[in-house]
Design a protein around this motif. Structure first.
Motif, PDB file in Angstrom:
ATOM      1  N   LYS A   1       0.807  -1.221   0.000  1.00 56.41           N
ATOM      2  CA  LYS A   1       0.000   0.000   0.000  1.00 56.41           C
ATOM      3  C   LYS A   1       0.839   1.269   0.000  1.00 56.41           C
ATOM      4  CE  LYS A   1      -3.974  -2.140   2.323  1.00 56.41           C
ATOM      5  NZ  LYS A   1      -3.441  -3.505   2.226  1.00 56.41           N
ATOM      6  N   ALA A   2       2.145   1.140   0.209  1.00 56.15           N
ATOM      7  CA  ALA A   2       3.034   2.305   0.235  1.00 56.15           C
ATOM      8  C   ALA A   2       4.450   1.838  -0.052  1.00 56.15           C
ATOM      9  CB  ALA A   2       2.964   2.996   1.601  1.00 56.15           C
ATOM     10  N   GLY A   3       5.196   2.611  -0.831  1.00 53.10           N
ATOM     11  CA  GLY A   3       6.550   2.174  -1.145  1.00 53.10           C
ATOM     12  C   GLY A   3       7.285   3.126  -2.058  1.00 53.10           C
ATOM     13  N   THR A   4       8.314   2.601  -2.718  1.00 58.05           N
ATOM     14  CA  THR A   4       9.093   3.349  -3.705  1.00 58.05           C
ATOM     15  C   THR A   4       8.948   2.662  -5.061  1.00 58.05           C
ATOM     16  OG1 THR A   4      11.077   2.017  -3.332  1.00 58.05           O
ATOM     17  CG2 THR A   4      10.814   3.983  -1.959  1.00 58.05           C
ATOM     18  N   GLU A   5       9.690   3.168  -6.042  1.00 58.94           N
ATOM     19  CA  GLU A   5       9.664   2.567  -7.377  1.00 58.94           C
ATOM     20  C   GLU A   5      10.042   1.097  -7.345  1.00 58.94           C
ATOM     21  OE1 GLU A   5      11.773   6.637  -8.067  1.00 58.94           O
ATOM     22  OE2 GLU A   5      11.266   5.349  -6.366  1.00 58.94           O
ATOM     23  N   ALA A   6      10.776   0.670  -6.320  1.00 54.63           N
ATOM     24  CA  ALA A   6      11.242  -0.717  -6.241  1.00 54.63           C
ATOM     25  C   ALA A   6      10.089  -1.717  -6.190  1.00 54.63           C
ATOM     26  CB  ALA A   6      12.144  -0.901  -5.018  1.00 54.63           C
TER      27      ALA A   6
END
Length: 206
Positions: A132-137
């Motif tokens: 639900k939340a993160g970076t491009e990774a």
């Protein structure tokens, strides 16, 4: 919850873009102490905030690609073997939930079925989930059905900026035979999700 940050191009509006991890209520003070105790064997990385200039999120429209209709992460410049690409951020959590130690509580583990959950400390049951939340990774795909082998890998790091253990994405090193040549501009960044990932989903399908 951290304030909303400017996100990279093609970032889905339904997902929170992170420049620092968020912490589940399942994470205790002891967990934080363990995560913030430096392990000298880990690569020490001075991580940066915000979108990475090394990668770009790209929709996939190839009918033969296993992620057709979704997105992948591609190199925006040539990346040499062993290069640190970016950090894998998400919700740091503990599974099972230590607040419900009684098996009779029957509390569902919402992270157990996530396709974006990576183990950060197996002994303590700590993971980082970018569902639900993160970076491009979080957009990195598995190499199976796309290429003969992966060109990148997940590795635990020491985040110098935060003084905390974390998960990073690296270009695979050259290897003893020098087979890994890095990632060229425009190539998709691919890892191996591991047999455990696919085995669990095969069991679910059956």
């Amino acid at each position: 919850m951290p304030p909303k940050q400017p996100a990279p191009k093609a970032w889905p509006s339904s997902i929170l873009y992170l420049t620092a991890p968020i912490y589940s209520p399942t994470i205790t003070k002891d967990h934080l102490t363990a995560l913030r105790t430096q392990d000298p064997t880990l690569p020490s990385i001075n991580t940066t905030k915000g979108p990475s200039n090394l990668v770009k999120i790209t929709p996939i429209s190839s009918p033969t690609h296993p992620a057709n209709g979704q997105s992948g992460l591609f190199a925006s410049m040539d990346l040499k073997p062993g290069t640190f690409i970016l950090q894998y951020l998400g919700e740091i959590h503990c599974s099972p939930d230590p607040r419900h130690s009684n098996p009779e509580d029957n509390i569902a583990d919402t992270h157990s079925t996530s396709n974006y959950d990576l183990s950060l400390d197996r002994e303590l049951g700590i993971g980082v989930d970018a569902d639900k939340a993160g970076t491009e990774a979080r957009f990195i795909n598995d190499y199976r059905g796309v290429a003969e082998r992966p060109n990148a890998e997940f590795k635990e790091i020491w985040d110098e900026r935060r003084g905390e253990r974390g998960m990073g994405v690296f270009v695979l090193p050259e290897g003893r035979k020098g087979k890994n040549k890095g990632i060229r501009k425009g190539e998709e960044i691919l890892v191996s999700y591991g047999r455990g990932f696919w085995g669990a989903r095969k069991d679910d399908g059956e």
